[in-house]
Design a protein around this motif. Structure first.
Motif, PDB file in Angstrom:
ATOM      1  N   ALA A 101      -0.070   3.966   3.010  1.00 42.26           N
ATOM      2  CA  ALA A 101       0.757   4.990   2.554  1.00 42.26           C
ATOM      3  C   ALA A 101       1.502   4.805   4.090  1.00 42.26           C
ATOM      4  O   ALA A 101       1.175   5.319   4.784  1.00 42.26           O
ATOM      5  N   ARG A 132      -0.815   9.430  -2.227  1.00 40.07           N
ATOM      6  CA  ARG A 132      -0.361  10.121  -1.449  1.00 40.07           C
ATOM      7  C   ARG A 132       0.181  11.026  -1.572  1.00 40.07           C
ATOM      8  O   ARG A 132       1.429  11.350  -1.774  1.00 40.07           O
ATOM      9  N   LYS A 145       2.078  12.177   6.004  1.00 43.43           N
ATOM     10  CA  LYS A 145       1.207  11.816   4.626  1.00 43.43           C
ATOM     11  C   LYS A 145      -0.072  11.741   4.414  1.00 43.43           C
ATOM     12  O   LYS A 145      -1.105  11.890   6.247  1.00 43.43           O
ATOM     13  N   LEU A 147      -3.720  10.129   2.271  1.00 42.86           N
ATOM     14  CA  LEU A 147      -3.630   9.096   1.864  1.00 42.86           C
ATOM     15  C   LEU A 147      -4.886   9.404   1.327  1.00 42.86           C
ATOM     16  O   LEU A 147      -6.031   9.207   2.208  1.00 42.86           O
TER      17      LEU A 147
END
Length: 307
Positions: A101, A132, A145, A147
């Motif tokens: 990601a 994601r 993020k 993931l």
């Protein structure tokens, strides 16, 4: 004639009970989780040949890891890890064991010499489709993020990696977003393990909503959550807090043993039996880095059995 019928009922009940026990045991599985903030850009400058990738592959294989998480990884290093783990014979499926990601897109002036940069997960067993999740904006260029991906053969077992912000004004928003996603997975019947650099120590009040109230020591109290960090039950290493995860002891933390930022969480109602974790001194074999250190973070390895 009632005795044979009673006997038959008892036999059937015993068989059903035994089957239930067998099914319960089959539903539980043990995992070794390996996590590292590899400082892929900050210390290693995107290199795939300075020793960092080689050291990571060696540690993953030597520790018998099933699930692997990376933060601060350059896309080129991710591809080198894919190749290195294939060459080591680690994945059961050579073509389906890794997900990435990007938190920085590939653009001029970005880390990693302009290439993508972010989080990665690897699994010894094949993975399902990745999700994601972009965390709330913290005002920085990097878009942090979370993931996640399930195991293909056990679709209700999800493994996640995240790296939350160091910007204090936005910590709560990102931590709450990660926790909300974990609880949404749980509500859907999933068992989730999440690993990452949370940029907070276990005794921070903002993590109280993660840690279970059963974690109640002088080093970590006031908790209201439903999760255990896999190093929170070690009686010999700052109970409730755990071992440092920065590369060099800095005398910080409630026990003065060092800062701990890298954590592995699992929900308490899915943990079966004992669990544990250790931090490993980072390799000092990376050419061009101060002292040869491959990262300013230690590897964290945890073991847990999950239903």
């Amino acid at each position: 004639m009632r005795f044979p019928r009673l006997l038959a009922t008892m036999i059937v009940s015993s068989v059903l009970a035994a089957s239930a026990v067998t099914a319960s045991a089959a539903a539980a599985a043990s995992y070794t989780v390996w996590h590292w903030n590899a400082a892929g850009n900050t210390l290693n400058h995107g290199s795939t040949g300075n020793g960092m990738v080689r050291a990571a592959v060696s540690s993953i294989v030597a520790r018998g890891a099933n699930l692997v998480s990376f933060n601060e990884l350059c896309a080129g290093q991710y591809q080198a890890l894919v190749s290195g783990l294939r060459d080591a014979g680690w994945p059961a499926d050579r073509d389906n064991f890794a997900r990435f990601a990007a938190t920085y897109p590939a653009t001029a002036g970005a880390p990693c010499g302009g290439g993508e940069y972010g989080n990665a997960i690897f699994s010894r067993q094949p993975l399902g489709a990745a999700e994601r999740v972009t965390l709330p904006d913290d005002g920085k260029t990097e878009r942090r993020k979370m993931l996640c991906a399930p195991l293909q053969a056990r679709p209700h077992l999800r493994f996640c990696s995240t790296h939350t912000t160091y910007v204090d004004a936005y910590r709560a928003a990102q931590l709450n977003a990660v926790l909300a996603k974990l609880e949404a997975y749980h509500a859907a019947g999933d068992t989730v393990v999440v690993a990452g650099d949370f940029n907070l120590t276990p005794d921070a009040a903002r993590l109280n909503g993660y840690y279970s109230p059963t974690v109640n020591t002088a080093n970590n109290r006031g908790n209201t959550g439903k999760y255990h960090e896999l190093d929170d039950a070690d009686p010999g290493n700052c109970p409730g807090y755990g071992e440092l995860t920065v590369s060099t002891p800095d005398g910080k933390g409630p026990c003065g043993s060092g800062t701990k930022l890298d954590l592995i969480f699992a929900r308490e109602d899915r943990i079966v039996g004992a669990y544990s974790a250790d931090s490993l001194a980072p390799p000092a074999t990376c050419t061009g880095n101060p002292g040869g250190l491959c990262s300013d973070h230690r590897v964290v390895v945890g073991t847990v059995t999950l239903s």
